[in-house]
Every structure is written in structure tokens, then in C-alpha cells.
Write an enzyme that holds these catalytic residues in place. Sequence first.
Site, PDB file in Angstrom:
ATOM      1  N   TRP A  12       7.838  -8.034  -3.128  1.00 41.65           N
ATOM      2  CA  TRP A  12       6.730  -7.151  -2.784  1.00 41.65           C
ATOM      3  C   TRP A  12       6.427  -6.151  -3.891  1.00 41.65           C
ATOM      4  O   TRP A  12       5.309  -5.623  -3.965  1.00 41.65           O
ATOM      5  CB  TRP A  12       7.032  -6.421  -1.473  1.00 41.65           C
ATOM      6  CG  TRP A  12       6.920  -7.316  -0.285  1.00 41.65           C
ATOM      7  CD1 TRP A  12       7.941  -7.786   0.499  1.00 41.65           C
ATOM      8  CD2 TRP A  12       5.718  -7.881   0.253  1.00 41.65           C
ATOM      9  NE1 TRP A  12       7.451  -8.605   1.486  1.00 41.65           N
ATOM     10  CE2 TRP A  12       6.085  -8.681   1.357  1.00 41.65           C
ATOM     11  CE3 TRP A  12       4.375  -7.802  -0.088  1.00 41.65           C
ATOM     12  CZ2 TRP A  12       5.154  -9.381   2.121  1.00 41.65           C
ATOM     13  CZ3 TRP A  12       3.445  -8.498   0.668  1.00 41.65           C
ATOM     14  CH2 TRP A  12       3.841  -9.270   1.756  1.00 41.65           C
ATOM     15  N   GLN A  13       7.387  -5.878  -4.750  1.00 41.11           N
ATOM     16  CA  GLN A  13       7.160  -4.956  -5.863  1.00 41.11           C
ATOM     17  C   GLN A  13       6.486  -5.621  -7.053  1.00 41.11           C
ATOM     18  O   GLN A  13       6.011  -4.912  -7.947  1.00 41.11           O
ATOM     19  CB  GLN A  13       8.498  -4.349  -6.320  1.00 41.11           C
ATOM     20  CG  GLN A  13       9.114  -3.382  -5.323  1.00 41.11           C
ATOM     21  CD  GLN A  13      10.493  -2.932  -5.746  1.00 41.11           C
ATOM     22  OE1 GLN A  13      11.102  -3.513  -6.652  1.00 41.11           O
ATOM     23  NE2 GLN A  13      11.013  -1.908  -5.096  1.00 41.11           N
ATOM     24  N   ASN A  14       6.435  -6.949  -7.086  1.00 37.39           N
ATOM     25  CA  ASN A  14       6.001  -7.628  -8.309  1.00 37.39           C
ATOM     26  C   ASN A  14       4.890  -8.648  -8.135  1.00 37.39           C
ATOM     27  O   ASN A  14       4.354  -9.114  -9.138  1.00 37.39           O
ATOM     28  CB  ASN A  14       7.213  -8.324  -8.962  1.00 37.39           C
ATOM     29  CG  ASN A  14       8.217  -7.345  -9.512  1.00 37.39           C
ATOM     30  OD1 ASN A  14       8.081  -6.848 -10.617  1.00 37.39           O
ATOM     31  ND2 ASN A  14       9.248  -7.051  -8.726  1.00 37.39           N
ATOM     32  N   TRP A  15       4.508  -9.001  -6.929  1.00 36.45           N
ATOM     33  CA  TRP A  15       3.501 -10.053  -6.806  1.00 36.45           C
ATOM     34  C   TRP A  15       2.085  -9.486  -6.851  1.00 36.45           C
ATOM     35  O   TRP A  15       1.141 -10.187  -7.216  1.00 36.45           O
ATOM     36  CB  TRP A  15       3.738 -10.868  -5.528  1.00 36.45           C
ATOM     37  CG  TRP A  15       2.964 -10.404  -4.330  1.00 36.45           C
ATOM     38  CD1 TRP A  15       3.284  -9.390  -3.492  1.00 36.45           C
ATOM     39  CD2 TRP A  15       1.736 -10.949  -3.849  1.00 36.45           C
ATOM     40  NE1 TRP A  15       2.336  -9.266  -2.513  1.00 36.45           N
ATOM     41  CE2 TRP A  15       1.368 -10.216  -2.704  1.00 36.45           C
ATOM     42  CE3 TRP A  15       0.905 -11.993  -4.258  1.00 36.45           C
ATOM     43  CZ2 TRP A  15       0.219 -10.484  -1.973  1.00 36.45           C
ATOM     44  CZ3 TRP A  15      -0.246 -12.260  -3.534  1.00 36.45           C
ATOM     45  CH2 TRP A  15      -0.572 -11.509  -2.406  1.00 36.45           C
ATOM     46  N   ASN A  16       1.900  -8.220  -6.494  1.00 36.61           N
ATOM     47  CA  ASN A  16       0.576  -7.595  -6.480  1.00 36.61           C
ATOM     48  C   ASN A  16       0.702  -6.211  -7.125  1.00 36.61           C
ATOM     49  O   ASN A  16       0.848  -5.206  -6.437  1.00 36.61           O
ATOM     50  CB  ASN A  16       0.067  -7.493  -5.042  1.00 36.61           C
ATOM     51  CG  ASN A  16      -1.372  -7.029  -4.958  1.00 36.61           C
ATOM     52  OD1 ASN A  16      -1.909  -6.446  -5.897  1.00 36.61           O
ATOM     53  ND2 ASN A  16      -2.019  -7.284  -3.833  1.00 36.61           N
ATOM     54  N   VAL A  53      -1.809  -3.071  -6.172  1.00 37.89           N
ATOM     55  CA  VAL A  53      -1.473  -2.416  -4.908  1.00 37.89           C
ATOM     56  C   VAL A  53      -0.132  -1.695  -5.014  1.00 37.89           C
ATOM     57  O   VAL A  53       0.033  -0.579  -4.496  1.00 37.89           O
ATOM     58  CB  VAL A  53      -1.457  -3.445  -3.762  1.00 37.89           C
ATOM     59  CG1 VAL A  53      -0.880  -2.832  -2.490  1.00 37.89           C
ATOM     60  CG2 VAL A  53      -2.866  -3.966  -3.503  1.00 37.89           C
ATOM     61  N   TYR A  75       4.228   6.643  -1.982  1.00 40.44           N
ATOM     62  CA  TYR A  75       5.690   6.719  -1.984  1.00 40.44           C
ATOM     63  C   TYR A  75       6.195   8.012  -2.637  1.00 40.44           C
ATOM     64  O   TYR A  75       6.956   8.778  -2.026  1.00 40.44           O
ATOM     65  CB  TYR A  75       6.246   5.497  -2.708  1.00 40.44           C
ATOM     66  CG  TYR A  75       7.749   5.411  -2.728  1.00 40.44           C
ATOM     67  CD1 TYR A  75       8.462   4.994  -1.606  1.00 40.44           C
ATOM     68  CD2 TYR A  75       8.463   5.730  -3.884  1.00 40.44           C
ATOM     69  CE1 TYR A  75       9.845   4.904  -1.631  1.00 40.44           C
ATOM     70  CE2 TYR A  75       9.841   5.645  -3.916  1.00 40.44           C
ATOM     71  CZ  TYR A  75      10.522   5.231  -2.789  1.00 40.44           C
ATOM     72  OH  TYR A  75      11.893   5.144  -2.817  1.00 40.44           O
ATOM     73  N   HIS A 130      -3.236  -5.309   6.772  1.00 42.74           N
ATOM     74  CA  HIS A 130      -3.223  -6.747   7.051  1.00 42.74           C
ATOM     75  C   HIS A 130      -3.860  -7.037   8.410  1.00 42.74           C
ATOM     76  O   HIS A 130      -4.671  -7.966   8.540  1.00 42.74           O
ATOM     77  CB  HIS A 130      -1.787  -7.283   7.015  1.00 42.74           C
ATOM     78  CG  HIS A 130      -1.295  -7.606   5.642  1.00 42.74           C
ATOM     79  ND1 HIS A 130      -0.881  -6.649   4.748  1.00 42.74           N
ATOM     80  CD2 HIS A 130      -1.152  -8.800   4.995  1.00 42.74           C
ATOM     81  CE1 HIS A 130      -0.500  -7.227   3.622  1.00 42.74           C
ATOM     82  NE2 HIS A 130      -0.656  -8.532   3.745  1.00 42.74           N
TER      83      HIS A 130
END
Length: 489
Positions: free
Chosen positions: A375-379, A382, A391, A416
Site C-alpha cells: 500500500w505504500q508503493n503501488w500508488n 495517493v 498521517y 473506495h
Amino acid sequence: MGDRGGAGGSRRRRTGSRPSIQGGSGPAAAEEEVRDVGAGGDAPVRDTDKDGDVDVGSGHWDLRCHRLQDSLFSSDSGFSNYRGILNWCVVMLILSNARLFLENLIKYGILVDPIQVVSLFLKDPYSWPALCLVIVANIFAVAAFQVEKRLAVGALTEQAGLLLHGVNLATILCFPAAVAFLLESITPVGSVLALMVYTILFLKLFSYRDVNLWCRERRAGAKAKAALAGKKANGGAAQRTVSYPDNLTYRDLYYFLFAPTLCYELNFPRSPRIRKRFLLRRLLEMLFLTQLQVGLIQQWMVPAIQNSMKPFKDMDYSRIVERLLKLAVPNHLIWLIFFYWLFHSCLNAVAELMQFGDREFYRDWWNSESITYFWQNWNIPVHKWCIRHFYKPMLRRGSSKWAARTAVFLASAFFHEYLVSIPLRMFRLWAFTGMMAQIPLAWIVGRFFRGNYGNAAVWLSLIIGQPVAVLMYVHDYYVLNREAPAAGT
């Protein structure tokens, strides 16, 4: 035999021939080799030719051909070149999918119809509600700009500006949702696209408001260093730097709104020129991959989804699992194509046109060994927004890291569900539940899986998790819009 070998050796020396030990022949050479083996414990390594074959030489006395070594598949062997096995996996993958493709063609025929896609966006060719919604979005951008202009000159207090920005941002989310939910002429696909535009606008204007606020705070703290404050606020990278409040122009605002980023800066890194060949490749990729996704959805996914309705209705669990696995392959393939289409082709094309220099839209998420890393690297756009505007501000206000991470997942789950439930006009919370389930899943994978096992767990969650949500929504939508009207008649 030893004397004969010695005589032979001396005779060769007299005639000018090469020594026997160089060719490795003769009993004396063999005896010498045996002594070497006894002393060293391993057989001497034989010379090899350019093809990797052992250089036989002139002799035939190979008294030892074994040595202490592990099999290649053993972990102690140190062998790591499995390129041929990887190629075999690719060949098997192509063959198995080719069989599925032929089976699909034989069973259903050719279902691809590009013209039919138009009906997904328009019910009435003279009514374009989704496009009208997108055009109206300019009003909210201009409203945010006008608030910032007045805050910059002191015509508004910070409290009044915060209130106006809050109302504007809330309206950005509520207005298109109400239109999409109540207007019958808008299609689900058109509604999704319009809501995505408004969601992106919400995130961008949120960042726009935050950065300008930080600039005002720094200017208030050190008015003599206003130019330096503007430079620090954006990271200090620019060919032609702009300082606050000189950034408050429509040109600057709309460059940010069209740039492939969600985080505002006063001075974005810029590329020196537009590379026409690079841009053309990205545009051709966009065109080809769009057609490929449409074809795969019509030819492969739609029949699989339609055939899944009866097992759900009969609650035949074995058939449900079989249909889920059958849907997982095309769904995951389309998701991978969509990722490349959006994050590489589309965003790079937009960045090239706008000479936007930061092209890090994704990192190596495919090597993820944990759910958190994925989740930290695919988008990245965002992720940067969440870290910068959600955060870290929560941490500065005293929240714990766990609470801040949970809040980020909660916000992601909301958006979502926002992008799925409103276009479908039904609220089942499957997308929300799926996103919130990432929190315990991330803990389980991080606690019990490491290395390749963790990477396999991440891939399994992607391949299986998405089809489950798709089937849940399709089943509920089918029951709501097909069976309910039929029962009423």
C-alpha cells in the site's frame, strides 16, 4: 611400470616432446594425481574449453571424477540462476491461458463489441450528465482560489477561511454524489468517472489549502524572509522560483489541477523539453491497452460473472469457489493491465505534455513482502498525499502511529465505498469492509510470513480478494435490478 614410465619420460625429454605430466597421461602422472588427491582431499579441477567441456588432452587416465558438492536445488549449493525455470513458467502460463482463450471462443463466440461501450457512458445521446458534472467542478476550484486570494491580503481571518474551505470541500463530495444518486439519466460508468474527478479535485484543493496556509504561517513568523519561506515550503527545487503570494494565479492553479500529482507545491520540478517519441509511445500504449481491457472484460469477465449468479442464488458453495477462482484470473490480468495503463502510460503522457519532472508514480510493489509495503508503493501520488496531509499532521497533534495508520485506512475505505456504492445506487459496504480488512491482514502477514512467503501472501490477497468484492457487488446489483423488478411484475 614405474621404470618404464620414467624411461618414457626421459626419452620424451631427449626427443623434445612435451612432458607427460602436462598432458596428464602415463602411470607417473596418474600416480602423481593420486598423491595430490590424498593430500588435498579433492580431485584436481580439469581444464575446460570454450564450450565448457573438459579438456581431454592426450590421456585417458581419469582415476577420480567425484568431489564433495551439493545438488543445485539444495539451499547449501549457493546456486541461484533459475532463468530457464522462469522461462518455463512463462511458457506454461501462455499455453494455459491460450487454452482458456480458445475454450472461451468455442463456448461463447466473439463477444467483443467496441460500439457497445458507448452505451455504458450514455443512455441518451443528447444528454451528457457526467460531462456536465465535470465541467461544473471548475466552480469549486475557483471558489477555493478566491478564498486563498482574500486570505493572502488579510481580507478574511484564518477561522473564516477554514470555514469556507470546509464548506467548499464538503460540497465537492456531496454535490456529485447527490446528482449521481438521484439523476436517472446518468449511467454507473459515467457516474464513477465523474465521482473520480471530484475525488481528485477534493484531494488537490485540500493540499492547495494546506500549503498556502503553511506559507502564511512562515510569512507571519519571518516577514523579512518571505521569499525564502516560499522556497522552503515547496522543497526548494525550481528553475524559476515563485514565492507566496505570487503563486496565487489561475495559471498556477490550473497547472496543479492538471498535473499528475495530488500534492501542491509552489515550484514543481520541470523537465527541460517535451520528448515527442516518448509521448507517442505512451499515447499508443493508452490506445492499445484501452481496447485490450474492453475486449477482455466483454469476452472473458462478463460471461464468468453471468455464470456465477446461479451458484450464488442456490448457495452452492463448491460452485461458488470454482466460479471465484475462474473469475480471479481475468480479473487480476485486467487489474495489472489497468495499473500499467494508468500509472505508466497515462500519467507519463500527462507529465510529458506538462513537462512535470517528478515521474515516480509507483515503486516496486510487486516485490512486496508485506501488505503495508504494497500500500505504500503501488500508488505513490495517493501515498504522498496521505503522508503529507493526513498521517504526519495526526502525529504532530499527538496521535499514535497505530491510530494514524488506522485513520488512513479508514479514509481510504470511505473513498473506495464512495466510488462504488453511489454509482450502483446501493450500499453494501463490501469495498469498505475489504479495505478495513487490510489492517488485520497486514498484521498477520507481517507476523507470520517473511521473504518469499510474505510476497506470495501479498499476491494471493490481490488475486483472490478483488474477485470476492466484485462477485459480492455484482450479485447484489443483479438481485436489486433484475430479480426485484421481475418479482414485482
